[in-house]
Design an enzyme around this catalytic site. Structure first.
Site, PDB file in Angstrom:
ATOM      1  N   HIS A  66       0.439  -1.330   0.128  1.00 55.92           N
ATOM      2  CA  HIS A  66       0.081   0.164  -0.053  1.00 55.92           C
ATOM      3  C   HIS A  66       0.651   1.239   0.167  1.00 55.92           C
ATOM      4  O   HIS A  66       0.243   2.537  -0.406  1.00 55.92           O
ATOM      5  CB  HIS A  66      -1.308   0.175   1.154  1.00 55.92           C
ATOM      6  CG  HIS A  66      -1.931  -1.060   1.068  1.00 55.92           C
ATOM      7  ND1 HIS A  66      -2.320  -2.046   1.894  1.00 55.92           N
ATOM      8  CD2 HIS A  66      -2.970  -1.499  -0.202  1.00 55.92           C
ATOM      9  CE1 HIS A  66      -3.566  -2.630   1.178  1.00 55.92           C
ATOM     10  NE2 HIS A  66      -3.724  -2.570   0.070  1.00 55.92           N
ATOM     11  N   ASP A  90     -10.099  -2.884  -0.567  1.00 53.64           N
ATOM     12  CA  ASP A  90     -10.079  -3.232   1.241  1.00 53.64           C
ATOM     13  C   ASP A  90      -8.996  -1.754   1.838  1.00 53.64           C
ATOM     14  O   ASP A  90      -8.868  -1.830   2.766  1.00 53.64           O
ATOM     15  CB  ASP A  90      -8.624  -4.149   1.419  1.00 53.64           C
ATOM     16  CG  ASP A  90      -7.452  -3.945   0.270  1.00 53.64           C
ATOM     17  OD1 ASP A  90      -6.615  -2.134   1.455  1.00 53.64           O
ATOM     18  OD2 ASP A  90      -7.143  -4.421  -0.286  1.00 53.64           O
ATOM     19  N   ASP A 141     -18.050   0.099 -12.244  1.00 56.68           N
ATOM     20  CA  ASP A 141     -17.211  -0.196 -12.735  1.00 56.68           C
ATOM     21  C   ASP A 141     -15.988   0.892 -12.989  1.00 56.68           C
ATOM     22  O   ASP A 141     -16.582   2.212 -13.599  1.00 56.68           O
ATOM     23  CB  ASP A 141     -18.372  -0.463 -13.895  1.00 56.68           C
ATOM     24  CG  ASP A 141     -16.669  -1.151 -15.246  1.00 56.68           C
ATOM     25  OD1 ASP A 141     -15.558  -1.348 -14.700  1.00 56.68           O
ATOM     26  OD2 ASP A 141     -17.379  -1.505 -16.378  1.00 56.68           O
ATOM     27  N   GLY A 142     -15.060   0.542 -12.763  1.00 58.98           N
ATOM     28  CA  GLY A 142     -13.828   2.092 -12.914  1.00 58.98           C
ATOM     29  C   GLY A 142     -13.256   1.875 -13.873  1.00 58.98           C
ATOM     30  O   GLY A 142     -12.992   2.788 -14.887  1.00 58.98           O
ATOM     31  N   ASP A 160      -5.105   0.531  -8.430  1.00 55.43           N
ATOM     32  CA  ASP A 160      -4.944  -1.071  -7.212  1.00 55.43           C
ATOM     33  C   ASP A 160      -6.182  -2.663  -7.264  1.00 55.43           C
ATOM     34  O   ASP A 160      -6.823  -2.542  -6.797  1.00 55.43           O
ATOM     35  CB  ASP A 160      -4.852   0.039  -5.818  1.00 55.43           C
ATOM     36  CG  ASP A 160      -5.267  -1.829  -5.152  1.00 55.43           C
ATOM     37  OD1 ASP A 160      -4.539  -2.375  -4.721  1.00 55.43           O
ATOM     38  OD2 ASP A 160      -5.271  -0.969  -3.565  1.00 55.43           O
ATOM     39  N   SER A 161      -5.729  -2.865  -8.111  1.00 56.81           N
ATOM     40  CA  SER A 161      -6.456  -3.861  -8.901  1.00 56.81           C
ATOM     41  C   SER A 161      -6.019  -5.678  -8.614  1.00 56.81           C
ATOM     42  O   SER A 161      -4.852  -5.528  -7.726  1.00 56.81           O
ATOM     43  CB  SER A 161      -6.208  -4.340 -10.809  1.00 56.81           C
ATOM     44  OG  SER A 161      -4.992  -4.199 -10.905  1.00 56.81           O
ATOM     45  N   THR A 162      -7.144  -6.731  -9.264  1.00 58.58           N
ATOM     46  CA  THR A 162      -6.278  -8.126  -9.177  1.00 58.58           C
ATOM     47  C   THR A 162      -5.140  -8.306 -10.053  1.00 58.58           C
ATOM     48  O   THR A 162      -5.135  -7.103 -10.731  1.00 58.58           O
ATOM     49  CB  THR A 162      -7.032  -8.563  -8.526  1.00 58.58           C
ATOM     50  OG1 THR A 162      -8.421  -8.395  -9.759  1.00 58.58           O
ATOM     51  CG2 THR A 162      -8.180  -8.286  -7.089  1.00 58.58           C
ATOM     52  N   ASP A 163      -5.728  -9.394 -10.528  1.00 53.38           N
ATOM     53  CA  ASP A 163      -4.132  -9.886 -11.238  1.00 53.38           C
ATOM     54  C   ASP A 163      -5.428 -10.105 -12.660  1.00 53.38           C
ATOM     55  O   ASP A 163      -6.767  -9.758 -13.369  1.00 53.38           O
ATOM     56  CB  ASP A 163      -4.714 -11.521 -10.767  1.00 53.38           C
ATOM     57  CG  ASP A 163      -3.538 -12.032  -9.967  1.00 53.38           C
ATOM     58  OD1 ASP A 163      -2.586 -10.868  -9.287  1.00 53.38           O
ATOM     59  OD2 ASP A 163      -3.106 -13.223  -9.680  1.00 53.38           O
ATOM     60  N   PRO A 167     -12.764  -9.094 -14.900  1.00 56.33           N
ATOM     61  CA  PRO A 167     -13.130  -8.346 -15.131  1.00 56.33           C
ATOM     62  C   PRO A 167     -11.696  -7.172 -14.737  1.00 56.33           C
ATOM     63  O   PRO A 167     -11.816  -5.776 -15.378  1.00 56.33           O
ATOM     64  CB  PRO A 167     -13.825  -7.943 -13.546  1.00 56.33           C
ATOM     65  CG  PRO A 167     -13.674  -8.364 -13.224  1.00 56.33           C
ATOM     66  CD  PRO A 167     -12.853 -10.119 -13.375  1.00 56.33           C
TER      67      PRO A 167
END
Ligand code: AG3
Length: 283
Positions: A66, A90, A141-142, A160-163, A167
């Site tokens: 972070h 988060d 939706d970003g 700050d995304s997931t893999d 989406p």
């Protein structure tokens, strides 16, 4: 040696390796409209959140991620006032951004509201700034948010995304970056989580290509340890709308009026040093 049910394991697809954390108990398990959200109490890493079986945050090591998603961009921009966070449900990145007294607006656009509600329950420290009057939490939706954003409406955009699967895949595309560039004011900076230098160097290269295609004039990958993510080594890639990333405000970073546990000016400089294989991959 076999792993029993008291270990949480994320296997790294195609990498023949995994991370395991010894768990004390499962605290929460739900299927949201978008993904499975699980919370565990671990023996030595505090609370763990996984999304669709992938490690997102642990109490023990999230500060590195972070801080590195936030402070390099905010201390490279000349005077960041309006910050957009895409993803980041988060709220750990939001908290770091709001540590900067010059920030007037920190708008977070997370697809899955349940991630934030579950984080509020199990990661109260990460969510401690959610009620800051400068924070705006949106749940939508970003990708569409950035496409619809008024031109020049943000100084910094943090992805700050997931893999880059499902989406989140669209958050690594030239089209998305072009919309980010348009939504950024002159001098603007985008920063995106960019996976593991060791495991995903081709992805990092394609991010650099996409950022250039989108018109960004400078890009650099900052690397840092993240022991619970694939390979234990992670990165953030920054890009400048129309300038260079050499505008690091070293003195402001040294005199920062808030505590950090990983970031400092020496780390900022060191994190940009590209290991030889990455330098070659990036060309
Ligand atoms: N961002 C997730 C990085 C991807 C981790 N990948 C994995 N475990 N396979 C995390 C959000 C933190 N705010």
């Amino acid at each position: 040696m076999s792993l029993d049910h008291s270990w949480y394991t994320e296997e790294w697809a195609g990498q023949g390796s995994a991370i395991s954390l010894k768990t004390v108990k499962k605290l929460h398990d739900e299927q949201s409209a978008y993904q499975r959200i699980e919370i565990y109490q671990t023996e030595t890493f505090g609370t763990l959140m996984t999304l669709d079986g992938l490690v997102m945050v642990t109490d023990r090591d999230n500060f590195i991620y972070h801080e590195m998603m936030s402070h390099p961009a905010l201390f490279t921009h000349a005077a960041p006032r309006r910050v957009l966070i895409v993803g980041g449900g988060d709220c750990g990145t939001l908290r770091e951004v709001l540590k900067h007294p010059g920030v007037e607006l920190a708008e977070q656009v997370e697809l899955d509201e349940r991630v934030t509600r579950v984080a509020e329950m199990f990661f109260p420290a990460l969510c401690e700034s959610n009620n800051d009057p400068r924070a705006r939490l949106r749940f939508t939706d970003g990708i569409k948010w950035v496409a619809d954003a008024a031109p020049a409406s943000y100084d910094v955009i943090i992805v700050d995304s997931t893999d880059p699967v499902g989406p989140a895949a669209g958050l690594f595309s030239a089209e998305f970056y072009a919309n980010c560039r348009r939504a950024l004011a002159p001098g603007g900076i985008v920063a995106g989580q960019s996976e593991s230098p060791l495991f995903h160097a081709p992805l990092i290269r394609s991010m650099h290509t996409a950022l250039r295609t989108a018109g960004f004039t400078d890009a650099a990958t900052f690397n840092f340890p993240q022991c619970t993510y694939p390979s234990g080594w992670w990165s953030a890639t920054l890009a400048s709308k129309d300038g260079s990333l050499a505008t690091f405000r070293r003195e402001a970073a040294a005199a920062r009026p808030f505590a950090t546990r990983y970031y400092n000016p020496a780390i900022h400089a060191a994190a940009t040093a590209a290991p030889e294989f990455l330098r070659q991959t990036l060309g």
